[in-house]
Design a protein around this motif. Structure first.
Motif, PDB file in Angstrom:
ATOM      1  N   MET A  95      -2.264  -8.597  -2.398  1.00 60.24           N
ATOM      2  CA  MET A  95      -2.123  -7.386  -3.205  1.00 60.24           C
ATOM      3  C   MET A  95      -3.453  -7.052  -3.876  1.00 60.24           C
ATOM      4  N   MET A  98      -5.808  -5.633  -1.225  1.00 61.41           N
ATOM      5  CA  MET A  98      -5.416  -4.256  -0.883  1.00 61.41           C
ATOM      6  C   MET A  98      -5.879  -3.279  -1.963  1.00 61.41           C
ATOM      7  N   THR A  99      -5.710  -3.673  -3.224  1.00 63.31           N
ATOM      8  CA  THR A  99      -6.098  -2.816  -4.340  1.00 63.31           C
ATOM      9  C   THR A  99      -7.612  -2.641  -4.391  1.00 63.31           C
ATOM     10  N   ARG A 102      -8.908  -0.815  -1.289  1.00 60.56           N
ATOM     11  CA  ARG A 102      -8.202   0.458  -1.071  1.00 60.56           C
ATOM     12  C   ARG A 102      -7.653   0.555   0.351  1.00 60.56           C
ATOM     13  N   ARG A 104      -4.087  -0.241   2.926  1.00 59.26           N
ATOM     14  CA  ARG A 104      -2.634  -0.273   2.846  1.00 59.26           C
ATOM     15  C   ARG A 104      -1.984  -1.184   3.888  1.00 59.26           C
ATOM     16  N   HIS A 105      -2.777  -1.695   4.817  1.00 61.65           N
ATOM     17  CA  HIS A 105      -2.241  -2.545   5.894  1.00 61.65           C
ATOM     18  C   HIS A 105      -3.178  -3.717   6.158  1.00 61.65           C
ATOM     19  N   SER A 119       2.221  -4.517   4.850  1.00 62.16           N
ATOM     20  CA  SER A 119       1.847  -3.208   4.310  1.00 62.16           C
ATOM     21  C   SER A 119       1.958  -3.238   2.789  1.00 62.16           C
ATOM     22  N   ILE A 120       1.362  -2.262   2.158  1.00 63.35           N
ATOM     23  CA  ILE A 120       1.444  -2.159   0.704  1.00 63.35           C
ATOM     24  C   ILE A 120       2.906  -2.046   0.279  1.00 63.35           C
ATOM     25  N   VAL A 124       4.744  -4.361  -2.517  1.00 64.13           N
ATOM     26  CA  VAL A 124       5.394  -3.758  -3.682  1.00 64.13           C
ATOM     27  C   VAL A 124       6.862  -4.199  -3.757  1.00 64.13           C
TER      28      VAL A 124
END
Length: 145
Positions: A95, A98-99, A102, A104-105, A119-120, A124
């Motif tokens: 996570m 990903m953050t 930037r 999402r996969h 995936s994001i 989540v």
């Protein structure tokens, strides 16, 4: 306890939508739409991941290629700087990646081979589950049960 990438794969499965870099963008878009996904992992002839094609890459391609975009090969739009993870990596770490990046996969590699994709949305979902569990535990504690 730390939630691992493998836990997500155990629930969602290890199927990954892939494509060859020589395929036209039109085929990639059709595959993404048909699978209801936002990215394809691009693999070489040996099935090894060499890049990723996301909706964002395609959107950027519209400005560069215009009407010719549909015939453009995936290779000209895909992201080659592939960020991957391993089944034993923590979901919290992924996570953060990903953050910070930037993205999402994140494809999952087991012994260098494609073993799934996170995936994001998956991340989540796990985090919301953890928060709900914590809230439930706190409510039970406060209620004295």
């Amino acid at each position: 306890q730390t939630m691992l990438v493998d836990t997500i794969l155990a629930t969602k499965g290890s199927e990954v939508a892939t494509a060859d870099s020589a395929e036209p963008i039109s085929q990639a878009v059709t595959r993404m739409e048909g699978n209801g996904i936002g990215a394809l992992v691009i693999i070489d002839k040996a099935g090894m991941p060499v890049g990723i094609l996301s909706e964002r890459d395609i959107a950027r391609g519209v400005t560069r290629h215009g009407a010719r975009l549909t015939d453009t090969p995936i290779a000209s739009l895909m992201t080659r700087d592939l960020v991957t993870c391993k089944p034993g990596d923590s979901v919290a770490d992924i996570m953060a990646v990903m953050t910070n990046r930037r993205i999402r996969h994140v494809p999952v590699l087991r012994d260098g081979r494609l073993a799934g994709i996170i995936s994001i949305g998956d991340v989540v979902k796990v985090r919301l589950g953890e928060i709900e569990q914590e809230a439930s535990t706190l409510r039970a504690y406060i209620a004295g049960t």
